[in-house]
Motif scaffolding. Sequence first.
Motif, mmCIF file in Angstrom:
data_model
loop_
_atom_site.group_PDB
_atom_site.id
_atom_site.type_symbol
_atom_site.label_atom_id
_atom_site.label_comp_id
_atom_site.label_asym_id
_atom_site.label_seq_id
_atom_site.Cartn_x
_atom_site.Cartn_y
_atom_site.Cartn_z
ATOM 1 N N VAL A 1 -33.679 -5.037 29.729
ATOM 2 C CA VAL A 1 -32.532 -4.277 30.249
ATOM 3 C C VAL A 1 -31.258 -5.115 30.130
ATOM 4 C CG1 VAL A 1 -31.520 -3.318 32.365
ATOM 5 C CG2 VAL A 1 -33.873 -2.759 31.748
ATOM 6 N N VAL A 2 -31.353 -6.391 30.450
ATOM 7 C CA VAL A 2 -30.191 -7.282 30.353
ATOM 8 C C VAL A 2 -29.765 -7.437 28.892
ATOM 9 C CG1 VAL A 2 -29.358 -9.647 30.712
ATOM 10 C CG2 VAL A 2 -30.638 -8.475 32.516
ATOM 11 N N ALA B 1 -27.849 -4.486 27.994
ATOM 12 C CA ALA B 1 -26.534 -4.542 28.645
ATOM 13 C C ALA B 1 -25.600 -5.473 27.868
ATOM 14 C CB ALA B 1 -26.680 -5.012 30.091
ATOM 15 N N LEU C 1 -26.579 -2.843 35.908
ATOM 16 C CA LEU C 1 -27.792 -2.659 35.115
ATOM 17 C C LEU C 1 -28.487 -1.360 35.482
ATOM 18 C CD1 LEU C 1 -29.493 -6.178 35.086
ATOM 19 C CD2 LEU C 1 -27.941 -5.171 33.412
#
Length: 101
Positions: free
Chosen positions: A36-37, A40, A65
Amino acid sequence: MKQMLRVLPDAEAELQSAAIWYEGKRRGLGIELIAVVDRAFESILENPEACPVWRPNRPYRKLLLERFPYVVFFSIDAATVEIVAVAHAKRRPGYWLDRLR
């Protein structure tokens, strides 16, 4: 010209610590946080100015997030997007500013 991404060591350490914590809660969850990071970071690089300014008197922007209670704080200039914190959303706001001085 595309900007270069730079992740400050403290932000990297925050992410690593969070991933270890989540991995301890459920196998694979820490890896999901990192994925997820990563998405992002890609989104920020594609269009950093699409992210809102954190506070009017500070040169930082933020991106919340998906799925995890974390916020990526970053600064931008002509050549670099600098990730300064991957902060838990429930922590004291702006705690990471102290380490930038």
